[in-house]
Design an enzyme around this catalytic site. Structure first.
Site, short mmCIF file in Angstrom:
data_model
loop_
_atom_site.label_atom_id
_atom_site.label_comp_id
_atom_site.label_asym_id
_atom_site.label_seq_id
_atom_site.Cartn_x
_atom_site.Cartn_y
_atom_site.Cartn_z
N LEU D 229 0.82 -1.21 0.00
CA LEU D 229 0.00 0.00 0.00
C LEU D 229 0.86 1.27 0.00
O LEU D 229 1.74 1.44 0.83
CB LEU D 229 -0.89 -0.02 1.25
CG LEU D 229 -1.92 1.10 1.33
CD1 LEU D 229 -2.94 0.97 0.21
CD2 LEU D 229 -2.59 1.11 2.68
N ASP D 230 0.58 2.17 -0.92
CA ASP D 230 1.26 3.47 -1.00
C ASP D 230 2.76 3.35 -1.25
O ASP D 230 3.51 4.29 -1.04
CB ASP D 230 1.02 4.33 0.25
CG ASP D 230 -0.46 4.54 0.53
OD1 ASP D 230 -1.24 4.46 -0.42
OD2 ASP D 230 -0.82 4.81 1.69
#
Lengths: 287, 287, 287, 287
Positions: D229-230
C-alpha cells in the site's frame, strides 16, 4: 537608538473583546497600528495575535510598555511578549560544518539589508569555512566534536553563546545532532534546516532516500530544533521537481538552492517576530 | 435564514484608532471577531480592513447593522459595505462560448460545497454547451452576437441579468468583448479570465503569442472587467512551465488547467467578500 | 587534459535517417552515447539534436573529430558544433554594477563545483564590488560609462574580453545597455538577466511597473542579449507570488532570489552546451 | 484504422550501439523518427529508451513489426514492447467511491481530446456518482464491498474488467484497498492517486496527518498500485502551500485540485506509453 516601533506577540484562550481591548490600549496611548494580524484556532479555541505599532506619538516611554501592558495580559491569561525595534539587534550565532551555501546566503542577506541582526560568532566542527568568516570579519570558533568529547564541547559552545549574549542559533547545515540539554537551553531559539520536505525522509542522507524512493519532488524544511530530531515545529518549506535524469549529485545541488532560501526565510521571520509556536506547530504571520 | 456572521469591508484615509474604534463597535454589541485583516498602503496613506464577526450574541438585529455603523463610517469618511451571510445567496451568471472547462469547474465546485452561490442562468453566444447546463438544471440562454447585432444583444443580456437579479457575472472563456456601457453597468461585478500572465500577451491568441516569443512559462489571470480590455484590476494569477517541446495545442491544454483554477479562485474570493478594489489594483484578503 | 567526452549540437532540415546516421557515426568509432536528446519542430520541419558520448574507447583522436564529422554534416546541410570537455575551460567575464547577488551566486557555484568554467575578469562601471572580486582573487576592471564616453569605454571592454580570450559574457545585473556593435561582436555569447517575466515589463524599473499594475506574480528572465533590448532568445524564467502587502522593496528582495537562480541556471546550461538558438527562440536540452 | 505511428519502449543492459542499431532498424525500413528519448542509469548500467516513429513510408506492415524487431531485441536481451497508435484505443476502467472530482476530470479530458482512450465501465462501491456516469453514457457497476464479501466482490470486479477487456484501471479516489491477488492480476496497469506527497503521510487521512504535523506544503501522488500500500512506483507528484489558517476542510479542498491534476497527468503519460517501470521506480519520458 530610541525604539520607533513596538511588536506584541500574544496568544490566549479565545474570548470576546481581545482585539478591541488591545487595539484600544494602543490607541489611547497615541500608537498608530502599522500591521495587525490575528488567528483563531477554532478547534483549540485559542486566539493568536501579532500587532505592530508606531511609537512616534506614543504617550508612554517604550521602557514602560511592558509594565503598562501587564495588567491587560493578565486579565486574558495570555502568553505574550513585546519587542521593541532598535533597542538592540538580535544576536545570531551561525553553526556550520563543511557546506557554505546557507552561511553565505545569511551573510549576504545581512549585508544587503534583507535581514536585520548581528552575527557575533560562527561556530564550526570543521575548519573548512574559516576564510569566509574572516572575509566578513566575524570570529570563527573551531570546536571539533566526536563521540567522546561531545558533552564537553557542547558545554564550550553554550559558554560561547552566553558570552556573546546570543539570542538565536542558526544551524546552517551543521552536521552534528545537538543533545537534549543543549536544545533545552534555547527553546524556540534554535532554527535548523533539514534537507527534505519533512516528515518525509527523516534522519540521515535524505537525498539518497529520495532517490531510492523515486520521488518526483524534493524539498527542504526549516524548523525549530527540539529534543526530538527532525520533529520540531516547522517554519517554512519549499520544493522543486526532479526526474529520473537527476543523479544523487543533481539532487544535492537542486536541494542547496532550496535549503538556503528556506533557512534564510525562517531566520527573517524569526527576526521580525512573526512566529508564534503553539504545541508542535507554528503560527507564522507572514507579511 | 437568519444571518450568523457579518463581514465589513472598509477603506479610508489612514488615521489613528480605526482598528480600535471598529473593533470596539463590534465588542460593545457582543460580537466575537472571527477574522480581522487589515492593510495600510504607506504611499497612499490609505487604510483597508476586512473584519468578520459572529452575530450569535450580537445585541442588535442584523437588519439594523447598516444604520448602526453609518455614523462611525462617516467619521472616517470611509468607503464601506457590510455583508451578512445567509441573508441570500449571491446570484452568479456564467457567460460561456465553446470551451467548457471553466464552466464545468465552477459548477462542480458549487456542488462540492467549495463555493457558495446560485447560478440562475448561463448565457452563451454558441449552442455547444447547452447539454451541460441541462445536466445541471440551469436555464441556458443562447444569445448569438455579431458585429451588427451586438448592441441589441447586449441589451437583451442586461435585461436577463436584471430579471435574474444577478450580483456577479463570470466570463468563463466568453469570447466576446463586452462594450463599455455593459461593463459600466456592473462595476467590479464582472470577473474575466485572460489566458496569459497579464500584462504580457494582451489581446487575442495569447498562447500563439507566447509560443512565438519562446517564453518558458505561461500563465492565466483573473481580473475585474473594465472598459479597458485586459486592463482591469488583477485578482489572481498562476503559471506553469513550458518548453520547446510544447506545441500550440500543448500550451492550450496546459493553459486550461490554469484558467479554471485561477478563475474559480477569484470567484470564491469575491463570494467570500475578500476583495477590495482600489484604483486599478485589488487588495485581496486571502484566507 | 585529454578530452573524455564529446558533445555534438546540430540542427538541420528534418529528413529521414539523421539520428540513425549520426548515432552510427559514433558507434562505428567505438563511442558510447551517454545522453541523446532531439526535437523536431513540426511547423518549421527543422531537426535539433544534442548528443554526448564517451571518448574512452573512441577509435579516432578527439582532435580529428571535427574533420571526421564534416562530410556527414555537409550531407545534412547542418548547423553544428562539437565541443570537447576538458580541452579548455570556458572563459567567462562577469559584468556588474552595484548589485552583488548574481555575481556572488556565480562565484559560489563555481567554487562548489556546480558550474565548470573560469572567471578571468570582472568588469564594472562602479567600484562598489571590487572587494568581492578581490576575495576571490579575480581581476576587477573598473570602466565607468556615461553618455559621452560610452563608445570609447565599450571599445576598452571589447579589448579586455579579447585579451582574456573570453567565450561568454554574463551581465549579472549590469545596469548599462550594450550597443549594437558590442552585442554583434558576441552573438549568442552574452547572457543577460532581466528582472521581470518577459515580455511583461520591458525596459527600466520593472518592479515598479509590476507594483503599479498590481500583478500577483513577479518573475525574472535570462536571455541572450541582442541588439533589441529585452527581446533576445529566452533561456530560463521563474516567478514567485506577491501581494498587496509587498512594498517596492519587498518586490526587489523577492526578485533577487529569482534573478540569481535564473541567471545561474542559464549560465550552467550554456556551459554544458545544452542551448541551441533558432531564430528568436531557444531549444534548451535540459537534463 | 491503420496505425500511423509506432512507439517502442525498451530497456536493457547499457551496451555500445543500442541507439545506433535501433535507429538504423527504423531508418532502413523508411521510418521517420518523431521523438526519441533515452536514459542511462549510470549506477545500474541500465539503458532505457522510448522512440516514436511515423509509419507513413514504412516498408513493412505494422502487423509484422513485432516479429521483425524480435531478433534485435533478443540480441540486447531487452525488455520491450511496441505500441501502435490507432490499432485500438486503450480501455480504461474507473474505480470511484464518493468523491467525484477525479472522475469528472478524466471524463472531461477525454471529451476535450486531451486523453485518448475508452471508458467502457465505471465501478463503484457506492451509488452516489451513478448520475454522472449516466450523463456520460458509461455503464456504472455498483459493487459494494465490506470485510465479509471483499474477496467475492473483487472476483466480480476482475470478471467485469476481463469482460470489458480493460487495459488500465484508474483508482479515482476509490476508498477500498485492493487485495494482493487483485493487484497481481494487473501489474503496472493500476494507477492510484494518494492524497499526500508520498512517502509522507502513508495510510489513512493524510490531510489530518498533515494538519497535525503543521506542514506548510501539502501534496498528491499518483503511482502504480502494488501489493504494498502506497509503496508503488511514483509517476507524478505536485504540491501547494498551506498555512495555519487552513482548516482541515481547506486542506481537503486544496488537495482536490492537486489530486485530479496529478492523477490525470499520470493517466495521460501511461496512455501515451511514456512510462517505464524499473524496480520500484519509474522512468517517465515526459513530453
Amino acid at each position: 537608538m530610541i525604539p520607533t516601533k513596538a511588536i506584541l506577540l500574544l496568544s490566549c484562550t479565545d474570548t470576546l473583546g481581545v482585539v478591541s481591548r488591545i487595539s484600544h490600549f494602543i490607541f489611547e496611548r497615541g500608537g498608530n497600528i502599522i500591521d495587525l494580524d490575528q488567528h483563531v484556532d477554532q478547534e483549540e479555541h485559542r486566539f493568536f495575535m501579532r500587532v505592530e505599532w508606531s511609537l512616534e506619538s506614543f504617550s508612554i516611554p517604550a521602557s514602560d510598555l511592558h509594565e503598562a501592558f501587564t495588567p491587560l495580559a493578565k486579565e486574558f491569561k495570555a502568553d505574550w511578549k513585546i519587542e521593541l525595534n532598535g533597542k538592540k539587534k538580535t544576536k545570531v550565532a551561525i553553526f556550520v560544518s563543511k557546506y557554505s551555501h546557507c552561511m553565505i546566503d545569511l551573510l549576504w542577506r545581512k549585508e544587503a539589508g534583507e535581514i536585520d541582526c548581528e552575527f557575533p560568532v560562527i561556530i564550526s566542527n570543521h575548519p573548512d569555512l574559516e576564510h569566509i568568516a574572516k572575509n566578513h570579519q566575524i570570529p570563527f570558533e573551531l570546536i571539533p566534536v566526536n563521540k567522546e568529547n561531545k558533552a564537553e564541547q557542547e558545554k564550550k559552545e553554550v559558554e560561547l553563546l552566553k558570552k556573546h549574549k546570543i539570542d538565536l542559533v542558526v544551524l546552517a547545515r551543521y552536521m552534528q545532532i545537538l543533545s537534549e540539554s543543549f536544545t533545552a537551553e534555547f527553546p524556540n531559539q534554535i532554527i535548523n534546516i533539514h534537507h527534505s520536505f519533512l516528515p518525509a525522509f527523516i534522519g540521515g542522507n535524505p537525498y539518497k532516500q529520495a532517490q531510492d524512493r523515486g520521488v518526483k519532488i524534493i524539498g527542504a524544511t526549516s524548523h525549530y530544533a527540539t529534543k526530538d530530531l527532525d520533529e520540531g515545529p516547522i517554519i517554512q518549506q519549499d520544493v522543486t521537481g526532479v526526474s529520473h535524469r537527476d543523479s544523487l549529485n543533481d539532487l544535492v545541488c537542486k536541494g542547496r538552492d532550496l535549503e538556503r532560501i528556506v533557512l534564510s526565510r525562517a531566520v527573517k521571520l524569526h527576526l521580525e517576530h512573526r512566529i508564534l509556536v503553539y504545541g508542535k506547530k507554528t503560527i507564522v504571520f507572514e507579511k
